[in-house]
Design an enzyme around this catalytic site. Structure first.
Site, PDB file in Angstrom:
ATOM      1  N   TYR A  33     -20.100 101.676 -50.284  1.00  0.00           N
ATOM      2  CA  TYR A  33     -20.116 101.957 -48.850  1.00  0.00           C
ATOM      3  C   TYR A  33     -18.819 101.522 -48.200  1.00  0.00           C
ATOM      4  CZ  TYR A  33     -20.805  96.992 -47.723  1.00  0.00           C
ATOM      5  OH  TYR A  33     -20.627  95.647 -47.569  1.00  0.00           O
ATOM      6  N   LYS A 146     -16.751  97.816 -53.207  1.00  0.00           N
ATOM      7  CA  LYS A 146     -17.627  97.600 -52.039  1.00  0.00           C
ATOM      8  C   LYS A 146     -19.004  98.177 -52.375  1.00  0.00           C
ATOM      9  CE  LYS A 146     -17.116  97.521 -47.002  1.00  0.00           C
ATOM     10  NZ  LYS A 146     -17.589  96.169 -46.777  1.00  0.00           N
ATOM     11  N   GLU A 178     -13.876  84.144 -50.628  1.00  0.00           N
ATOM     12  CA  GLU A 178     -13.940  84.849 -49.337  1.00  0.00           C
ATOM     13  C   GLU A 178     -15.280  84.505 -48.710  1.00  0.00           C
ATOM     14  OE1 GLU A 178     -14.270  89.146 -49.599  1.00  0.00           O
ATOM     15  OE2 GLU A 178     -15.246  89.013 -51.549  1.00  0.00           O
ATOM     16  N   LEU A 202     -13.165  91.209 -51.988  1.00  0.00           N
ATOM     17  CA  LEU A 202     -12.986  92.541 -51.411  1.00  0.00           C
ATOM     18  C   LEU A 202     -11.614  92.586 -50.734  1.00  0.00           C
ATOM     19  CD1 LEU A 202     -14.573  95.249 -50.901  1.00  0.00           C
ATOM     20  CD2 LEU A 202     -14.674  94.448 -48.555  1.00  0.00           C
TER      21      LEU A 202
HETATM   22  C1  LIG Z   1     -17.385  90.484 -48.779  1.00  0.00           C
HETATM   23  C2  LIG Z   1     -16.447  91.034 -47.742  1.00  0.00           C
HETATM   24  N1  LIG Z   1     -15.193  90.583 -47.707  1.00  0.00           N
HETATM   25  C3  LIG Z   1     -14.314  91.038 -46.784  1.00  0.00           C
HETATM   26  C4  LIG Z   1     -14.680  91.983 -45.840  1.00  0.00           C
HETATM   27  C5  LIG Z   1     -13.677  92.468 -44.829  1.00  0.00           C
HETATM   28  O1  LIG Z   1     -13.320  93.800 -45.067  1.00  0.00           O
HETATM   29  P1  LIG Z   1     -12.710  94.703 -43.902  1.00  0.00           P
HETATM   30  O2  LIG Z   1     -11.616  93.914 -43.283  1.00  0.00           O
HETATM   31  O3  LIG Z   1     -12.213  95.917 -44.594  1.00  0.00           O
HETATM   32  O4  LIG Z   1     -13.823  94.971 -42.945  1.00  0.00           O
HETATM   33  C6  LIG Z   1     -15.986  92.495 -45.863  1.00  0.00           C
HETATM   34  C7  LIG Z   1     -16.393  93.516 -44.892  1.00  0.00           C
HETATM   35  O5  LIG Z   1     -17.481  93.966 -44.850  1.00  0.00           O
HETATM   36  C8  LIG Z   1     -16.902  92.009 -46.837  1.00  0.00           C
HETATM   37  O6  LIG Z   1     -18.161  92.472 -46.900  1.00  0.00           O
END
Ligand SMILES: Cc1ncc(COP(=O)(O)O)c(C=O)c1O
Length: 286
Positions: A33, A146, A178, A202
């Site tokens: 997603y 993701k 993270e 991610l």
């Molecule tokens: C586990 C995780 N890390 C980091 C992020 C940040 O990603 P983004 O900046 O692309 O929203 C998300 C966003 O949903 C996430 O689920």
């Protein structure tokens, strides 16, 4: 104005936005997603989100190529919603098949798009900063995908919520990776640090946006691992994701971060993000 639902070629109302119980997304979490954000009817960094979606799909061998159509559909869904500012959720699963771990070869991916009005977050979270908890990173070793399989993240974030916290800062073998739904940065002696974009996190679009802002300001950023001790002894901590953009973390478990106020670099990033967004999208400042 309504939230908008799209399923496999059809815009529909929420009651009719349904997929089969034999969808592999439902049975196995076999899908991926994206969450995108629209400001003033423009979708922020849509190509980067679709690139990451493509990498996630490739990594789990789902054959999907219709990215330009998906881009058009995202804009079409946004337009139908009538929202200026929105969150756009895109989910692609391997599709529907009789339950078996090994999928058949000729599958048709299920494509879902939902457009939600962007939730308004309490302003105090940005002015005073937010609380986070520490939580073990119990996820698999391919967190750059993701994936729909978010059980560890939902457990972490539920625990955070039970402790009146916005996030769970996750760690593995003493190293901070993270958060449950965001990337995390620390600042010590004006040096910004965040975990490298390897397979264990991610690769956030917002993380990258922040790195670019810092580089444009002539600041060096260290994309290196850091420990829980470094986190707890840092001058500033902030998180980034598509919804919060940049949010200061001023308390971790029961311990204030530094003096318990948002730090200078975090405040600069919050301001700079807003400026860039307003320049890009002609949006008036709130
Ligand atoms: C586990 C995780 N890390 C980091 C992020 C940040 O990603 P983004 O900046 O692309 O929203 C998300 C966003 O949903 C996430 O689920």
């Amino acid at each position: 104005m309504p939230d908008i639902y799209y399923v496999n070629g059809r815009f529909t109302d929420p009651e009719n936005a349904v997929v089969s119980v034999e969808d592999r997304g439902f049975l196995f979490g076999d899908g991926v997603y994206e969450v995108l954000r629209a400001y003033g009817r423009h979708i922020f960094r849509i190509d980067e989100h679709l690139d990451r979606l493509s990498r996630s799909l490739n990594a789990i061998n789902i054959n999907f190529l219709a990215f330009s159509e998906l881009k058009n559909l995202s804009y079409e869904a946004l337009k139908r919603s009538g929202y200026d500012d929105a969150l756009i959720y895109i989910q692609i699963t391997r599709g529907v098949a009789k339950r078996s771990h090994v999928p058949p070869k000729d599958m048709h991916p299920t494509v879902v798009i939902i457009v939600y009005k962007t939730p308004v977050l309490p302003v105090d979270l940005f002015i005073k900063g937010a609380k986070a908890i520490l939580y073990p990173d119990i996820r698999w070793s391919k967190c750059y995908i993701k994936s729909l399989q978010l059980l560890p993240n939902t457990l972490a974030l539920s625990q955070a919520s039970a402790e009146s916290s916005i996030e769970a800062i996750m760690h593995r073998n003493g190293i901070v990776t993270e958060c449950g739904s965001s990337n995390v940065f620390i600042v010590k002696d004006k040096q910004v640090k965040t975990h490298p974009a390897d397979e264990t996190i991610l690769h956030g679009v917002s993380r990258k946006t922040v790195l670019e802002i810092l580089q444009n300001q002539g600041m060096t950023v260290s994309e290196n691992e850091f420990t829980i001790e470094e986190l707890l002894e840092s001058d500033e901590v902030f998180i980034t994701n598509t919804l919060v953009e940049v949010m200061p973390i001023t308390q971790i478990d029961d311990k204030p971060v530094s003096d318990g106020n948002p730090g200078q670099i975090t405040l600069m990033l919050m301001e700079e993000w807003t400026n860039q967004r307003d320049v890009l999208f002609g949006r008036s400042k709130a």
